[in-house]
Design a protein around this motif. Structure first.
Motif, PDB file in Angstrom:
ATOM      1  N   SER A  46     -72.319 -65.043 -45.105  1.00  0.00           N
ATOM      2  CA  SER A  46     -71.255 -64.112 -44.101  1.00  0.00           C
ATOM      3  C   SER A  46     -71.807 -62.738 -44.357  1.00  0.00           C
ATOM      4  N   GLN A  47     -71.367 -61.914 -43.439  1.00  0.00           N
ATOM      5  CA  GLN A  47     -72.145 -60.686 -43.398  1.00  0.00           C
ATOM      6  C   GLN A  47     -70.894 -59.697 -42.678  1.00  0.00           C
ATOM      7  N   GLU A  48     -70.674 -58.696 -43.451  1.00  0.00           N
ATOM      8  CA  GLU A  48     -69.656 -57.758 -42.873  1.00  0.00           C
ATOM      9  C   GLU A  48     -70.471 -56.639 -41.922  1.00  0.00           C
ATOM     10  N   LEU A  49     -69.486 -56.589 -40.772  1.00  0.00           N
ATOM     11  CA  LEU A  49     -70.255 -55.764 -39.799  1.00  0.00           C
ATOM     12  C   LEU A  49     -69.360 -54.376 -39.660  1.00  0.00           C
ATOM     13  N   GLU A  50     -69.908 -53.142 -39.587  1.00  0.00           N
ATOM     14  CA  GLU A  50     -69.439 -51.992 -39.415  1.00  0.00           C
ATOM     15  C   GLU A  50     -69.075 -51.957 -37.681  1.00  0.00           C
ATOM     16  N   GLU A  51     -69.974 -52.304 -37.075  1.00  0.00           N
ATOM     17  CA  GLU A  51     -69.854 -51.976 -35.294  1.00  0.00           C
ATOM     18  C   GLU A  51     -70.130 -53.385 -34.806  1.00  0.00           C
ATOM     19  N   PRO A  52     -69.290 -54.321 -34.177  1.00  0.00           N
ATOM     20  CA  PRO A  52     -67.976 -53.773 -34.383  1.00  0.00           C
ATOM     21  C   PRO A  52     -67.367 -54.293 -35.521  1.00  0.00           C
ATOM     22  N   SER A  53     -66.234 -53.552 -35.921  1.00  0.00           N
ATOM     23  CA  SER A  53     -65.695 -54.091 -37.224  1.00  0.00           C
ATOM     24  C   SER A  53     -65.300 -55.380 -37.246  1.00  0.00           C
ATOM     25  N   ARG A  55     -74.102 -75.330 -38.250  1.00  0.00           N
ATOM     26  CA  ARG A  55     -74.120 -75.986 -36.999  1.00  0.00           C
ATOM     27  C   ARG A  55     -73.087 -75.076 -36.225  1.00  0.00           C
ATOM     28  N   SER A  56     -72.382 -74.011 -36.512  1.00  0.00           N
ATOM     29  CA  SER A  56     -71.747 -73.214 -36.028  1.00  0.00           C
ATOM     30  C   SER A  56     -71.499 -71.941 -36.619  1.00  0.00           C
ATOM     31  N   SER A  57     -70.977 -70.863 -36.042  1.00  0.00           N
ATOM     32  CA  SER A  57     -70.857 -69.503 -36.503  1.00  0.00           C
ATOM     33  C   SER A  57     -69.636 -68.985 -35.811  1.00  0.00           C
ATOM     34  N   ALA A  58     -69.306 -67.906 -36.558  1.00  0.00           N
ATOM     35  CA  ALA A  58     -67.852 -67.272 -35.871  1.00  0.00           C
ATOM     36  C   ALA A  58     -68.005 -65.637 -36.205  1.00  0.00           C
ATOM     37  N   LEU A  59     -67.847 -64.939 -35.238  1.00  0.00           N
ATOM     38  CA  LEU A  59     -67.800 -63.480 -34.893  1.00  0.00           C
ATOM     39  C   LEU A  59     -66.351 -63.186 -34.992  1.00  0.00           C
ATOM     40  N   TRP A  60     -65.966 -62.685 -36.446  1.00  0.00           N
ATOM     41  CA  TRP A  60     -64.559 -62.112 -36.524  1.00  0.00           C
ATOM     42  C   TRP A  60     -64.643 -60.711 -36.193  1.00  0.00           C
ATOM     43  N   LEU A  61     -63.658 -60.139 -35.097  1.00  0.00           N
ATOM     44  CA  LEU A  61     -63.314 -58.985 -34.684  1.00  0.00           C
ATOM     45  C   LEU A  61     -61.944 -58.516 -35.459  1.00  0.00           C
ATOM     46  N   ALA A  62     -62.223 -57.741 -36.244  1.00  0.00           N
ATOM     47  CA  ALA A  62     -60.975 -57.421 -37.203  1.00  0.00           C
ATOM     48  C   ALA A  62     -59.893 -56.587 -36.562  1.00  0.00           C
ATOM     49  N   ARG A  63     -60.300 -55.467 -35.812  1.00  0.00           N
ATOM     50  CA  ARG A  63     -59.341 -54.665 -34.975  1.00  0.00           C
ATOM     51  C   ARG A  63     -59.768 -54.213 -33.567  1.00  0.00           C
ATOM     52  N   PRO A  64     -59.690 -55.309 -32.797  1.00  0.00           N
ATOM     53  CA  PRO A  64     -60.408 -54.931 -31.271  1.00  0.00           C
ATOM     54  C   PRO A  64     -59.610 -54.246 -30.693  1.00  0.00           C
ATOM     55  N   GLY A  65     -60.378 -53.342 -30.055  1.00  0.00           N
ATOM     56  CA  GLY A  65     -59.751 -52.384 -28.879  1.00  0.00           C
ATOM     57  C   GLY A  65     -60.318 -52.560 -27.574  1.00  0.00           C
ATOM     58  N   GLN A  66     -60.045 -51.794 -26.790  1.00  0.00           N
ATOM     59  CA  GLN A  66     -60.580 -51.400 -25.319  1.00  0.00           C
ATOM     60  C   GLN A  66     -62.076 -51.333 -25.736  1.00  0.00           C
ATOM     61  N   ARG A  67     -62.528 -50.403 -26.710  1.00  0.00           N
ATOM     62  CA  ARG A  67     -63.872 -50.139 -26.788  1.00  0.00           C
ATOM     63  C   ARG A  67     -64.713 -51.580 -27.147  1.00  0.00           C
ATOM     64  N   ASP A  68     -63.897 -52.793 -27.429  1.00  0.00           N
ATOM     65  CA  ASP A  68     -64.655 -53.855 -27.819  1.00  0.00           C
ATOM     66  C   ASP A  68     -64.573 -54.921 -26.694  1.00  0.00           C
ATOM     67  N   ALA A  69     -64.108 -54.518 -25.376  1.00  0.00           N
ATOM     68  CA  ALA A  69     -64.079 -55.628 -24.391  1.00  0.00           C
ATOM     69  C   ALA A  69     -65.511 -55.501 -23.834  1.00  0.00           C
ATOM     70  N   ILE A  92     -76.032 -57.325 -32.164  1.00  0.00           N
ATOM     71  CA  ILE A  92     -74.915 -56.754 -33.185  1.00  0.00           C
ATOM     72  C   ILE A  92     -75.715 -57.238 -34.642  1.00  0.00           C
ATOM     73  N   ALA A  93     -75.941 -58.407 -34.635  1.00  0.00           N
ATOM     74  CA  ALA A  93     -76.319 -58.948 -36.152  1.00  0.00           C
ATOM     75  C   ALA A  93     -77.252 -60.081 -35.964  1.00  0.00           C
ATOM     76  N   ARG A  94     -77.878 -60.606 -37.110  1.00  0.00           N
ATOM     77  CA  ARG A  94     -78.881 -61.558 -37.252  1.00  0.00           C
ATOM     78  C   ARG A  94     -78.492 -62.215 -38.622  1.00  0.00           C
ATOM     79  N   ILE A  95     -78.391 -63.624 -38.660  1.00  0.00           N
ATOM     80  CA  ILE A  95     -77.920 -64.088 -39.858  1.00  0.00           C
ATOM     81  C   ILE A  95     -78.402 -65.583 -39.886  1.00  0.00           C
ATOM     82  N   HIS A  96     -78.870 -65.935 -41.461  1.00  0.00           N
ATOM     83  CA  HIS A  96     -79.401 -67.360 -41.420  1.00  0.00           C
ATOM     84  C   HIS A  96     -78.388 -68.093 -42.126  1.00  0.00           C
ATOM     85  N   LYS A  97     -77.802 -67.672 -43.008  1.00  0.00           N
ATOM     86  CA  LYS A  97     -76.360 -68.646 -43.489  1.00  0.00           C
ATOM     87  C   LYS A  97     -75.630 -67.491 -44.318  1.00  0.00           C
TER      88      LYS A  97
END
Length: 102
Positions: A62-69, A79-93, A55-60
């Motif tokens: 934040s980074q906007e993602l197109e897929e998944p949105s 020490r922590s990170s978070a992946l925020w799924l803005a509008r999850p649907g069945q395709r993101d399960a 999906i993505a690689r990051i050092h520090k």
């Protein structure tokens, strides 16, 4: 809609699962307290019957993602990170993995 999460490496911790309704944003959190300065945080997702896909690689920061949105964010202390799924649907399960590495 069930979004499953799992730990990708022993040095990261994630909740075993997360659930949301379709269209309601969700944050998938990952803890990596022993991350080294040269290491990147990487996220993957795996659909049933498929290999994990990057999906993505990051050092520090934040980074906007197109897929998944959504957005991938790293805490100020890295020490922590978070992946925020803005509008999850069945395709993101899927199973979502975080990992750290150089």
């Amino acid at each position: 809609l069930l979004l499953s999460v799992a730990a990708g490496r022993a040095q990261v911790q994630q909740e075993p699962s997360a659930e949301t309704t379709e269209g309601s944003g969700i944050s998938i959190n990952c803890s990596h307290p022993n991350i080294q300065p040269n290491e990147f945080i990487q996220w993957y997702r795996q659909f049933p019957g498929r290999a994990p896909a990057f999906i993505a690689r990051i050092h520090k920061g934040s980074q906007e993602l197109e897929e998944p949105s959504g957005r991938l964010s790293v805490a100020a202390d890295r020490r922590s990170s978070a992946l925020w799924l803005a509008r999850p649907g069945q395709r993101d399960a899927a199973v979502y993995y975080c990992a750290v590495g150089d």
